[in-house]
Design a protein around this motif. Structure first.
Motif, PDB file in Angstrom:
ATOM      1  N   HIS A 138     -18.534   3.484 -10.794  1.00 53.73           N
ATOM      2  CA  HIS A 138     -17.245   2.926 -11.238  1.00 53.73           C
ATOM      3  C   HIS A 138     -17.162   1.398 -11.067  1.00 53.73           C
ATOM      4  O   HIS A 138     -16.609   0.696 -11.912  1.00 53.73           O
ATOM      5  N   HIS A 175     -16.577  -1.682 -13.743  1.00 52.07           N
ATOM      6  CA  HIS A 175     -15.513  -2.706 -13.735  1.00 52.07           C
ATOM      7  C   HIS A 175     -16.105  -4.072 -14.116  1.00 52.07           C
ATOM      8  O   HIS A 175     -15.520  -4.815 -14.904  1.00 52.07           O
ATOM      9  N   SER A 228      -9.342  -4.567  -7.080  1.00 46.39           N
ATOM     10  CA  SER A 228      -8.665  -3.364  -7.574  1.00 46.39           C
ATOM     11  C   SER A 228      -7.844  -2.735  -6.455  1.00 46.39           C
ATOM     12  O   SER A 228      -7.657  -3.332  -5.402  1.00 46.39           O
ATOM     13  N   GLY A 229      -7.383  -1.500  -6.699  1.00 47.15           N
ATOM     14  CA  GLY A 229      -6.597  -0.819  -5.686  1.00 47.15           C
ATOM     15  C   GLY A 229      -7.463  -0.350  -4.526  1.00 47.15           C
ATOM     16  O   GLY A 229      -6.987  -0.183  -3.404  1.00 47.15           O
ATOM     17  N   GLY A 230      -8.735  -0.162  -4.771  1.00 49.21           N
ATOM     18  CA  GLY A 230      -9.621   0.355  -3.723  1.00 49.21           C
ATOM     19  C   GLY A 230     -10.644  -0.655  -3.249  1.00 49.21           C
ATOM     20  O   GLY A 230     -11.253  -0.463  -2.198  1.00 49.21           O
ATOM     21  N   GLY A 273      -5.141  -4.776  -4.138  1.00 49.07           N
ATOM     22  CA  GLY A 273      -4.233  -3.867  -4.843  1.00 49.07           C
ATOM     23  C   GLY A 273      -3.467  -2.967  -3.878  1.00 49.07           C
ATOM     24  O   GLY A 273      -2.281  -2.683  -4.054  1.00 49.07           O
ATOM     25  N   ASP A 276       0.462  -2.790  -3.503  1.00 48.59           N
ATOM     26  CA  ASP A 276       1.133  -1.498  -3.732  1.00 48.59           C
ATOM     27  C   ASP A 276       2.014  -1.115  -2.541  1.00 48.59           C
ATOM     28  O   ASP A 276       3.104  -0.578  -2.705  1.00 48.59           O
ATOM     29  N   GLY A 300     -11.227  -5.422 -12.457  1.00 42.64           N
ATOM     30  CA  GLY A 300     -10.433  -4.552 -11.576  1.00 42.64           C
ATOM     31  C   GLY A 300      -8.956  -4.705 -11.898  1.00 42.64           C
ATOM     32  O   GLY A 300      -8.535  -5.713 -12.505  1.00 42.64           O
ATOM     33  N   GLY A 301      -8.157  -3.714 -11.498  1.00 42.40           N
ATOM     34  CA  GLY A 301      -6.736  -3.677 -11.860  1.00 42.40           C
ATOM     35  C   GLY A 301      -5.971  -4.964 -11.584  1.00 42.40           C
ATOM     36  O   GLY A 301      -5.191  -5.428 -12.420  1.00 42.40           O
ATOM     37  N   VAL A 302      -6.214  -5.586 -10.427  1.00 42.26           N
ATOM     38  CA  VAL A 302      -5.459  -6.796 -10.074  1.00 42.26           C
ATOM     39  C   VAL A 302      -5.855  -7.967 -10.999  1.00 42.26           C
ATOM     40  O   VAL A 302      -5.071  -8.901 -11.210  1.00 42.26           O
ATOM     41  N   SER A 354      -5.861  -7.958 -13.999  1.00 41.00           N
ATOM     42  CA  SER A 354      -4.997  -8.020 -15.186  1.00 41.00           C
ATOM     43  C   SER A 354      -3.803  -8.955 -14.938  1.00 41.00           C
ATOM     44  O   SER A 354      -3.045  -9.236 -15.858  1.00 41.00           O
ATOM     45  N   ASN A 355      -3.661  -9.417 -13.704  1.00 38.35           N
ATOM     46  CA  ASN A 355      -2.527 -10.292 -13.371  1.00 38.35           C
ATOM     47  C   ASN A 355      -2.687 -11.689 -13.976  1.00 38.35           C
ATOM     48  O   ASN A 355      -3.667 -12.390 -13.718  1.00 38.35           O
ATOM     49  N   THR A 391      -7.774  -2.555 -15.646  1.00 34.26           N
ATOM     50  CA  THR A 391      -7.404  -1.348 -14.899  1.00 34.26           C
ATOM     51  C   THR A 391      -8.358  -0.218 -15.299  1.00 34.26           C
ATOM     52  O   THR A 391      -9.098  -0.344 -16.279  1.00 34.26           O
ATOM     53  N   ASP A 392      -8.314   0.887 -14.562  1.00 31.56           N
ATOM     54  CA  ASP A 392      -9.285   1.964 -14.806  1.00 31.56           C
ATOM     55  C   ASP A 392      -9.247   2.423 -16.261  1.00 31.56           C
ATOM     56  O   ASP A 392      -8.175   2.718 -16.801  1.00 31.56           O
TER      57      ASP A 392
HETATM   58  O1  KG4 Z   1      -8.907  -0.898 -11.041  1.00 35.83           O
HETATM   59  P1  KG4 Z   1      -7.693  -0.064 -10.820  1.00 35.83           P
HETATM   60  O2  KG4 Z   1      -6.951   0.445 -12.045  1.00 35.83           O
HETATM   61  O3  KG4 Z   1      -7.996   1.168  -9.924  1.00 35.83           O
HETATM   62  C1  KG4 Z   1      -8.909   1.133  -8.854  1.00 35.83           C
HETATM   63  O4  KG4 Z   1     -10.130   1.304  -9.117  1.00 35.83           O
HETATM   64  O5  KG4 Z   1      -8.418   0.896  -7.727  1.00 35.83           O
HETATM   65  O6  KG4 Z   1      -6.700  -0.952  -9.935  1.00 35.83           O
HETATM   66  C2  KG4 Z   1      -5.436  -0.492  -9.565  1.00 35.83           C
HETATM   67  C3  KG4 Z   1      -4.731  -1.592  -8.806  1.00 35.83           C
HETATM   68  C4  KG4 Z   1      -3.407  -1.132  -8.220  1.00 35.83           C
HETATM   69  O7  KG4 Z   1      -3.380  -1.495  -6.867  1.00 35.83           O
HETATM   70  C5  KG4 Z   1      -2.379  -1.893  -9.030  1.00 35.83           C
HETATM   71  O8  KG4 Z   1      -1.224  -2.185  -8.319  1.00 35.83           O
HETATM   72  C6  KG4 Z   1      -3.137  -3.160  -9.370  1.00 35.83           C
HETATM   73  O9  KG4 Z   1      -4.427  -2.695  -9.672  1.00 35.83           O
HETATM   74  N1  KG4 Z   1      -2.562  -3.844 -10.540  1.00 35.83           N
HETATM   75  C7  KG4 Z   1      -2.039  -5.093 -10.477  1.00 35.83           C
HETATM   76  C8  KG4 Z   1      -1.575  -5.377 -11.789  1.00 35.83           C
HETATM   77  N2  KG4 Z   1      -1.840  -4.293 -12.576  1.00 35.83           N
HETATM   78  C9  KG4 Z   1      -2.446  -3.364 -11.784  1.00 35.83           C
HETATM   79  N3  KG4 Z   1      -1.927  -5.964  -9.463  1.00 35.83           N
HETATM   80  C10 KG4 Z   1      -1.364  -7.158  -9.725  1.00 35.83           C
HETATM   81  N4  KG4 Z   1      -0.906  -7.504 -10.935  1.00 35.83           N
HETATM   82  C11 KG4 Z   1      -0.984  -6.670 -11.995  1.00 35.83           C
HETATM   83  N5  KG4 Z   1      -0.519  -7.050 -13.189  1.00 35.83           N
END
Ligand code: KG4
Ligand code: ZN
Length: 334
Positions: free
Chosen positions: A115, A119, A140-142, A167, A171, A265-267, A269-270, A297-298
């Motif tokens: 995974h 990313h 990311s979240g993890g 993340g 969260d 990774g999800g963050v 996208s900020n 994001t995933d």
């Molecule tokens: O990569 P991801 O979808 O899943 C993992 O592999 O963890 O990341 C998810 C994380 C979450 O903590 C979510 O709150 C964060 O990405 N996230 C963001 C934004 N969009 C998603 N954090 C900050 N700003 C954003 N726009």
């Protein structure tokens, strides 16, 4: 070459068809966000069952983007790429076994994908000219780390968080705020336009490129408990964390003589983070790359991209491939 890609490592079920490791033919993602909201975190058994609920229809829909006749669609698929690590074991097993079933029934090659490598590979989507080697900040979240993509399949971790992922911190802060239906740190901070100088965070000083976020998380929780405005805490925390990430990434690029950096990774996208890194990269004449937010994001598209590079390098999996959670040694082989 077309790859059918499946991602079920956490709480998003995503299926895509990706061509030649860069072009997304079709992708669809179903989020389980509402199913877990009540519990204040992801419930693994609910996550697995929700993946099972949707994966068949989702895959049919994605395959029908190639041909309305599924058998004809499958004839166009050169391999099936699926996430096998890291993630929630039950969630991973749903996608992995579903992929194996299609492979077995149609004599298609299976490609297990890590995974986190995927990313990083999200940066190759729509091929914006980025080629390894480059440094990538994965947030990311993890996970929170800086990795070097040495080539398309070999990665080296340069630094990583010693405790929480970014993340995860955001969260947690979002969850404890009393702002209704608040989904992320940006929504929390949306009405705030300048820093409150009374809210300060201590940036940990670690010698190498490792990070630590647990101290800042505790400080943020304490500020919110002490009745500081949650939006102001979120605004300052976001700014401090992003500055910390940007400085370390640029430092790592200089130290490693790397003039190309990427994020994922999800963050990632900020938009504030993207702008901050872009600005610093411009100042330092470093090329900066970032996937479109929907590929940060995933998502299954990134699995299809990494799957392509694994496949063309001969990394085809056996049908006895297992799923491995984040703590396993295999997940750490990144
Ligand atoms: O990569 P991801 O979808 O899943 C993992 O592999 O963890 O990341 C998810 C994380 C979450 O903590 C979510 O709150 C964060 O990405 N996230 C963001 C934004 N969009 C998603 N954090 C900050 N700003 C954003 N726009
Ligand atoms: Zn992820």
């Amino acid at each position: 070459m077309k790859i059918l890609a499946i991602e079920t490592s956490c709480d998003d079920t995503s299926v895509a068809v990706v061509e030649d490791g860069k072009h997304v033919v079709y992708m669809k993602t179903v989020s389980q966000h509402n199913a877990h909201k009540l519990f204040g975190g992801i419930v693994p058994e609910i996550a697995s069952r929700k993946h099972l609920d949707v994966i068949y229809d989702l895959t049919r829909e994605v395959l029908q983007s190639l041909d309305t006749n599924i058998e004809n669609s499958l004839k166009q698929v050169g391999a099936i790429a699926v996430t096998f690590t890291p993630g929630l074991t039950g969630s991973l097993l749903v996608g992995l076994n579903f992929a194996k079933g299609i492979c077995l029934a149609n004599n298609i090659a299976l490609v297990g994908v890590h995974h986190l490598k995927a990313h990083v590979a999200a940066n190759y989507i729509d091929n914006k000219g980025i080629k390894p080697p480059f440094l990538c900040l994965l947030v990311s979240g993890g996970h929170t780390c800086i990795v070097k993509a040495e080539n398309y399949i070999k990665f080296r971790v340069i630094g990583k968080t010693r405790d929480d992922a970014v993340g995860e911190v955001f969260d947690k802060i979002t969850r404890i705020s009393d702002i209704p239906d608040c989904l992320n740190i940006d929504m929390m901070a949306k009405d705030i336009h300048e820093e409150n100088k009374e809210i300060k965070f201590t940036i940990p000083k670690l010698e190498n490129f490792d990070f630590s976020f647990s101290g800042m998380k505790t400080q943020a929780i304490n500020y919110i408990k002490s009745k500081k405005k949650a939006g102001e805490v979120a605004f300052n925390l976001r700014h401090t964390v992003f500055k910390y990430l940007t400085e370390k990434l640029l430092e790592a690029a200089k130290k490693n003589n790397c003039n190309k950096v990427a994020i994922s990774g999800g963050v990632a996208s900020n938009l504030y983070l993207r702008e901050m890194i872009l600005k610093e990269c411009r100042k330092n004449k470093i090329d900066f790359y970032a996937p479109e937010p929907k590929y940060c994001t995933d998502n299954a598209a990134m699995i299809g991209v990494q799957g392509y590079f694994e496949f063309i390098n001969g990394n085809i999996s056996q049908l006895d491939l297992n799923a491995y959670d984040s703590k396993s040694e295999i997940a750490k082989m990144f």
